[in-house]
Design an enzyme around this catalytic site. Structure first.
Site, PDB file in Angstrom:
ATOM      1  N   GLU A 176     -10.807 -33.829  12.280  1.00  0.00           N
ATOM      2  CA  GLU A 176     -10.687 -33.179  10.965  1.00  0.00           C
ATOM      3  C   GLU A 176     -11.897 -32.290  10.713  1.00  0.00           C
ATOM      4  O   GLU A 176     -13.025 -32.731  10.900  1.00  0.00           O
ATOM      5  CB  GLU A 176     -10.581 -34.217   9.845  1.00  0.00           C
ATOM      6  CG  GLU A 176     -10.214 -33.573   8.527  1.00  0.00           C
ATOM      7  CD  GLU A 176     -10.058 -34.591   7.392  1.00  0.00           C
ATOM      8  OE1 GLU A 176      -9.217 -34.388   6.523  1.00  0.00           O
ATOM      9  OE2 GLU A 176     -10.801 -35.594   7.393  1.00  0.00           O
ATOM     10  N   GLY A 312     -19.086 -39.566   7.399  1.00  0.00           N
ATOM     11  CA  GLY A 312     -19.466 -40.933   7.723  1.00  0.00           C
ATOM     12  C   GLY A 312     -18.365 -41.731   8.369  1.00  0.00           C
ATOM     13  O   GLY A 312     -18.622 -42.659   9.129  1.00  0.00           O
ATOM     14  N   ALA A 313     -17.113 -41.372   8.040  1.00  0.00           N
ATOM     15  CA  ALA A 313     -15.973 -42.110   8.583  1.00  0.00           C
ATOM     16  C   ALA A 313     -14.753 -41.205   8.525  1.00  0.00           C
ATOM     17  O   ALA A 313     -14.714 -40.236   7.778  1.00  0.00           O
ATOM     18  CB  ALA A 313     -15.728 -43.392   7.783  1.00  0.00           C
ATOM     19  N   GLU A 315     -10.252 -41.168   8.826  1.00  0.00           N
ATOM     20  CA  GLU A 315      -9.077 -42.001   8.601  1.00  0.00           C
ATOM     21  C   GLU A 315      -7.992 -41.890   9.651  1.00  0.00           C
ATOM     22  O   GLU A 315      -6.797 -42.060   9.351  1.00  0.00           O
ATOM     23  CB  GLU A 315      -8.466 -41.652   7.243  1.00  0.00           C
ATOM     24  CG  GLU A 315      -7.872 -40.244   7.130  1.00  0.00           C
ATOM     25  CD  GLU A 315      -8.821 -39.183   6.611  1.00  0.00           C
ATOM     26  OE1 GLU A 315      -8.342 -38.132   6.168  1.00  0.00           O
ATOM     27  OE2 GLU A 315     -10.043 -39.414   6.656  1.00  0.00           O
ATOM     28  N   ASN A 316      -8.308 -41.628  10.907  1.00  0.00           N
ATOM     29  CA  ASN A 316      -7.273 -41.526  11.941  1.00  0.00           C
ATOM     30  C   ASN A 316      -6.258 -42.658  11.767  1.00  0.00           C
ATOM     31  O   ASN A 316      -6.625 -43.817  11.600  1.00  0.00           O
ATOM     32  CB  ASN A 316      -7.915 -41.624  13.327  1.00  0.00           C
ATOM     33  CG  ASN A 316      -9.149 -40.765  13.442  1.00  0.00           C
ATOM     34  OD1 ASN A 316      -9.087 -39.553  13.376  1.00  0.00           O
ATOM     35  ND2 ASN A 316     -10.303 -41.420  13.604  1.00  0.00           N
ATOM     36  N   HIS A 348     -11.922 -46.760   1.320  1.00  0.00           N
ATOM     37  CA  HIS A 348     -11.571 -45.329   1.236  1.00  0.00           C
ATOM     38  C   HIS A 348     -10.711 -44.916   2.419  1.00  0.00           C
ATOM     39  O   HIS A 348      -9.644 -44.303   2.253  1.00  0.00           O
ATOM     40  CB  HIS A 348     -12.872 -44.517   1.188  1.00  0.00           C
ATOM     41  CG  HIS A 348     -12.686 -43.033   1.144  1.00  0.00           C
ATOM     42  ND1 HIS A 348     -12.891 -42.297  -0.002  1.00  0.00           N
ATOM     43  CD2 HIS A 348     -12.354 -42.137   2.106  1.00  0.00           C
ATOM     44  CE1 HIS A 348     -12.669 -41.014   0.256  1.00  0.00           C
ATOM     45  NE2 HIS A 348     -12.341 -40.896   1.538  1.00  0.00           N
ATOM     46  N   GLU A 349     -11.151 -45.251   3.619  1.00  0.00           N
ATOM     47  CA  GLU A 349     -10.415 -44.822   4.811  1.00  0.00           C
ATOM     48  C   GLU A 349      -9.065 -45.538   4.924  1.00  0.00           C
ATOM     49  O   GLU A 349      -8.091 -44.949   5.413  1.00  0.00           O
ATOM     50  CB  GLU A 349     -11.246 -45.078   6.067  1.00  0.00           C
ATOM     51  CG  GLU A 349     -12.622 -44.420   6.075  1.00  0.00           C
ATOM     52  CD  GLU A 349     -12.592 -42.932   5.786  1.00  0.00           C
ATOM     53  OE1 GLU A 349     -11.587 -42.266   6.118  1.00  0.00           O
ATOM     54  OE2 GLU A 349     -13.567 -42.415   5.223  1.00  0.00           O
ATOM     55  N   HIS A 352      -6.509 -43.877   2.834  1.00  0.00           N
ATOM     56  CA  HIS A 352      -5.996 -42.677   3.502  1.00  0.00           C
ATOM     57  C   HIS A 352      -4.786 -42.979   4.387  1.00  0.00           C
ATOM     58  O   HIS A 352      -4.014 -42.056   4.707  1.00  0.00           O
ATOM     59  CB  HIS A 352      -7.081 -42.074   4.401  1.00  0.00           C
ATOM     60  CG  HIS A 352      -7.997 -41.126   3.718  1.00  0.00           C
ATOM     61  ND1 HIS A 352      -7.558 -40.064   2.962  1.00  0.00           N
ATOM     62  CD2 HIS A 352      -9.353 -41.041   3.723  1.00  0.00           C
ATOM     63  CE1 HIS A 352      -8.606 -39.368   2.521  1.00  0.00           C
ATOM     64  NE2 HIS A 352      -9.707 -39.953   2.957  1.00  0.00           N
ATOM     65  N   GLU A 371      -8.657 -36.707  -0.391  1.00  0.00           N
ATOM     66  CA  GLU A 371      -9.988 -37.267  -0.627  1.00  0.00           C
ATOM     67  C   GLU A 371     -10.193 -37.788  -2.046  1.00  0.00           C
ATOM     68  O   GLU A 371     -10.800 -38.836  -2.248  1.00  0.00           O
ATOM     69  CB  GLU A 371     -11.050 -36.216  -0.295  1.00  0.00           C
ATOM     70  CG  GLU A 371     -11.002 -35.721   1.145  1.00  0.00           C
ATOM     71  CD  GLU A 371     -11.166 -36.828   2.176  1.00  0.00           C
ATOM     72  OE1 GLU A 371     -11.549 -37.945   1.797  1.00  0.00           O
ATOM     73  OE2 GLU A 371     -10.895 -36.570   3.358  1.00  0.00           O
TER      74      GLU A 371
END
Length: 897
Positions: A176, A312-313, A315-316, A348-349, A352, A371
């Site tokens: 991304e 930082g991370a 969301e695959n 958060h991830e 997603h 987001e």
């Protein structure tokens, strides 16, 4: 994607390889909803590709060479061609092609293709010798690519083995927004959804991971193996993931039915437990909330050593990637604040997986649908499982970060216009994340929780496995019963800026308050044009009296009349659910200050934030804000005391070079904060509330920054204890105490920190210590840190953080250094973050000459590349103009006290 934030189960778990787990012997993708007939991408959806074809499936085989930092690949792409053509164009970057062909879907009529790369456009065009008729085809090509050393495309992260300290290398992907094209030639845009099958040839003794479980694997020559992953559901290319290395996996079955796992460098062991125990319940909560069960058979969160200047991370789908520092809980260095961040980032991830993965924005203009909603849901789920952390109070700080950008003319609407790769990279900012979250919170309050949830469930059901635009969401929520929401939402998402609600009058009539308000706009640098531009918002307000009574009001046409049955103090943004600034009359603000101790913590935070912003911007004197700060009780909520600590630290910094005023501020800060420190002590207590641990660190950090003698002496005492016991500082406060030492370091201290960094076998600790070397106030030590950043010693992903830390006290020196070493520094930064790196360093400059310097740089840049410079220039201009007034008004207030 998370921009750079415990539900404990007692089952005994083992570290499992993906291949060894029966749950991973699966090949079938989840069933998607019935697909519509293939059609060209609609003209209403932006695209940088011709609209004559679209993919339905990618079958990818890759063979990475981790040592050589190269890989080879082959991909067979099933696609529909919608019009006659001799060419098919898709995205490709840093790939070279060794052969290509196209055949009909049944494999007949194979035809060779010629591949032509356009590096500037980031495309490859495959040309056939004869015209291809519309129909279904399979395009196959062989190619080669590079493995990067920063987090773009397929990249390598080097780290010390946790047991032996020997060097190790792991491979990961980050796609991304526009970087899947570095891994596979593809239609690398969010609306070109397809299914993916991945096969990787990797060392036989290493663990490979992707979005789906391993279907099967087989031995290959020269100590290698071929790992075949199951076919993914229909998804966007940027959500594809691949990783391989000396990893271990801790896993368990979740209530949702999916297996959840944490994949981490070998030797991580129980450091993965906290994240693992949190992951399953998140799937349960989100599946229930959205009315859609998690659709994949597994969800891994993969820990990567190192860090990024961009994210930082990520969301695959089914394979979240998170940098180790915000995923693994290492008792030797993880603070309580970091533990809460580990939870928040994972929440958060995981959100997603629905908002972004199951339903994806049609184009990057609507990035906030990913987001903003993931940020909002993360706060909501944290409040559900960890109410003791009081996460709803953090929304005020998030709102302030957004308003810090939104107050300048260089801001942008939540709904942006994205047309270039660089536009996309820059879209990941506080407007997209935190303003998005704040506006969603406001709209949920307007609609009501049940109606809002019902609307989101409609939206998910209608668009799963597909793409959507923002209005699809508003239509769903209105259909659920939130009449009038779309018009309000359009005001806040379609135009930039911050509404300003001014209390223009307040009188008491028969025991009731009659309050008049008008709506304008808050700005730091365009107050002279605001009235002419006349932006208008329909502003939902929750008006709260000091006795807790509430009423909802919507400001329309720029004004409103509010009646309440109480003549006492009144808060116009109760619960801080509105995205606006509030300017009270002096009398109304006096009433709030007089009863400040009795106001709910979230409103105390909002009042402090609003009034400091208004005072700094010149809408009211600094004394109005300083009076509220002085009224903050010494036993206030931990979040409120932390906010007060930050305000004292900021004031102290404003007066660098004025020792007398700094001493006066430090004395006031100490008087406000020392009662809390006396209660909490320097060391954690058994079973203390989590927020006490966070507050302790914030108070110690602030007092240390202001030169508190007792704190500095304690830091030095603890630092000295390392000479006899290398583990003397291990624990949640380790980085805190070392940070204080690093800021005030002598040459001997710096050398000792340097030795500690070099000797550490912990990737996170090592990175932390190397970064702290950039904290020194001493000019000579800052230069040593800058020089160190260009060596291989700190690690490829740590060096940029060192330079960034130097800029905290030596912004001009850091900018000079990057200017002098631009090409070498660029290699230390993700491609996605390079454009804004130098502009970010300059943000800390207090030299007016920096403005002209940046303007000269910006003038030579394309418009999309110029944006970060324009933001920094705007901030520095305002600071140059406003700082003398702020200092004068603050000195006058201090003198009056």
């Amino acid at each position: 994607m998370k921009r750079n934030t415990r539900h404990l189960l007692l089952a005994t778990l083992s570290s499992l390889s993906l291949a060894a787990s029966p749950a991973f012997a699966q090949d079938a993708a989840p069933a998607a909803t019935a697909a519509a007939a293939p059609a060209p991408l609609a003209d209403s959806v932006p695209s940088q590709l011709p609209r004559i074809a679209r993919p339905s499936h990618y079958d990818i085989a890759v063979a990475p060479d981790a040592k050589a930092l190269t890989f080879t690949g082959r991909v067979a792409i099933d696609l529909d061609l919608f019009e006659s053509s001799t060419v098919i164009t898709m995205n490709a970057l840093d790939l070279s092609f060794t052969g290509a062909s196209i055949a009909k879907a049944d494999g007949s009529d194979a035809t060779p293709l010629t591949a032509t790369v356009d590096a500037g456009a980031q495309t490859v065009t495959f040309t056939a010798p004869n015209t291809l008729a519309p129909g279904q085809y399979k395009l196959t090509t062989d190619y080669k690519g590079v493995i990067n050393t920063q987090a773009n495309g397929l990249f390598a992260l080097d780290y010390p083995d946790k047991a032996t300290g020997e060097p190790r290398r792991g491979l990961f992907t980050q796609f991304e927004a526009p970087d899947a094209r570095r891994f596979v030639p593809s239609f690398d845009e969010p609306s070109y959804k397809a299914t993916f099958t991945l096969t990787a040839t990797v060392p036989a003794d290493q663990l490979a991971v992707s979005n789906m479980p391993i279907a099967h694997e087989m031995p290959a020559a020269n100590g290698m193996k071929m790992v075949h992953f199951g076919t993914s559901p229909k998804m966007s290319s940027y959500l594809l993931f691949f990783g391989v290395g000396d990893f271990e996996r801790m896993a368990k079955k979740s209530e949702s039915g999916a297996e959840v796992g944490i994949v981490a460098p070998k030797g991580s062991g129980e450091q993965a437990r906290f994240a693992l125990d949190s992951l399953g319940p998140l799937l349960t909560y989100y599946g229930d909330y959205f009315g859609q069960p998690y659709p994949l058979p597994k969800l891994d969160n993969i820990a990567g050593p190192g860090q990024s200047q961009f994210f930082g991370a990520m969301e695959n789908w089914g394979a979240i990637f998170t940098f180790e520092r915000i995923l693994l809980d290492d008792p030797a260095i993880t603070s309580e604040a970091t533990r809460q961040a580990i939870y928040g980032v994972q929440a958060h991830e995981t959100a997603h997986q629905w908002f972004g993965d199951l339903v994806t924005m049609a184009w990057w203009d609507d990035l906030w649908l990913n987001e903003g909603f993931a940020s909002w849901m993360a706060t909501k789920v944290t409040d559900h499982y960890h109410p003791e952390w009081q996460p709803l109070l953090t929304r005020v700080g998030g709102r302030e970060r957004a308003m810090g950008l939104d107050a300048y003319k260089t801001t942008h609407p939540i709904l942006q216009t994205i047309r270039t790769v660089e536009d996309t990279n820059q879209a990941f900012d506080a407007i997209t994340y935190q303003k998005g979250e704040a506006v969603i919170s406001m709209l949920e309050a307007y609609a009501g929780e049940d109606v809002w949830k019902g609307g989101l469930r409609r939206y998910m059901a209608a668009h799963k496995y597909g793409n959507s635009r923002t209005d699809d969401l508003w239509n769903a929520v209105e259909a659920a019963g939130a009449q009038g929401l779309t018009a309000i939402a359009h005001d806040f998402t379609g135009q930039p800026g911050i509404p300003l609600i001014r209390m223009t009058g307040s009188r008491c009539e028969g025991g009731a308050s009659v309050i008049t308000v008008t709506q304008g706009e808050f700005s730091r640098d365009r107050r002279d044009t605001i009235d002419a531009e006349g932006r208008r918002w329909q502003v939902p307000m929750l008006v709260r009296t000091i006795d807790g009574k509430e009423q909802r009001v919507v400001v329309r046409d720029g004004k409103a009349l509010i009646r309440s049955d109480n003549c006492g103090a009144t808060i116009l943004n109760g619960g801080q659910l509105g995205y606006f600034r509030t300017l009270y009359t002096p009398q109304a603000l006096d009433a709030l200050r007089g009863t400040f101790a009795n106001i709910q913590p979230i409103d105390q935070l909002g009042l402090l934030s609003d009034n400091f912003a208004l005072a700094v911007a010149g809408y009211q004197p600094m004394g109005a804000a300083l009076g509220l700060l002085a009224a903050t009780p010494t036993d206030a909520n931990p979040y409120v005391l932390s906010e007060a600590a930050d305000r004292y630290a900021q004031l102290h910094t404003i007066f660098d070079g004025d020792a007398a005023t700094q001493a006066a501020i430090a004395a006031r800060g100490a008087a406000a904060l020392r009662p809390a420190l006396s209660r909490l002590g320097f060391d954690p207590k058994a079973d203390e509330p989590a927020l006490d641990a966070v507050l302790r660190a914030d108070v110690i950090r602030t007092l240390g920054a202001m030169g508190d003698a007792a704190v500095l002496a304690e830091a030095r005492r603890r630092f000295a204890s390392l000479d006899s016991d290398p583990k003397a500082l291990d624990g949640p406060a380790k980085a805190l105490w070392l940070g204080i030492v690093a800021t005030n370091a002598s040459a001997a201290d710096w050398d000792k920190l340097h030795r500690l960094a070099h000797a550490s076998k912990s990737t996170v600790e090592r990175s932390t210590l190397y970064t702290l070397l950039g904290s020194a106030k001493d000019d000579a030590l800052a230069q040593r840190a800058l020089a160190l950043s260009l060596t291989n010693e700190p690690g490829q992903t740590t060096s940029a953080a060192i330079i960034g830390r130097v800029a905290g006290h030596h912004a001009d020196a850091a900018v000079d250094f990057v200017d002098a070493n631009q090409a070498r520094v660029d290699k230390l930064i993700d491609a996605s973050a390079r454009v804004r790196f130098l502009a970010g360093l300059a943000m800390n400059s207090d030299d007016p000459a920096m403005i002209a310097r940046l303007e000269k740089k910006a003038a030579a840049l394309p418009a999309d590349v110029r944006k970060p410079y324009e933001r920094t220039i705007a901030v520095l201009k305002v600071q140059t103009e406003s700082t003398p007034r702020i200092r004068a008004e603050t000195r006058a207030w201090l003198a009056g006290k």
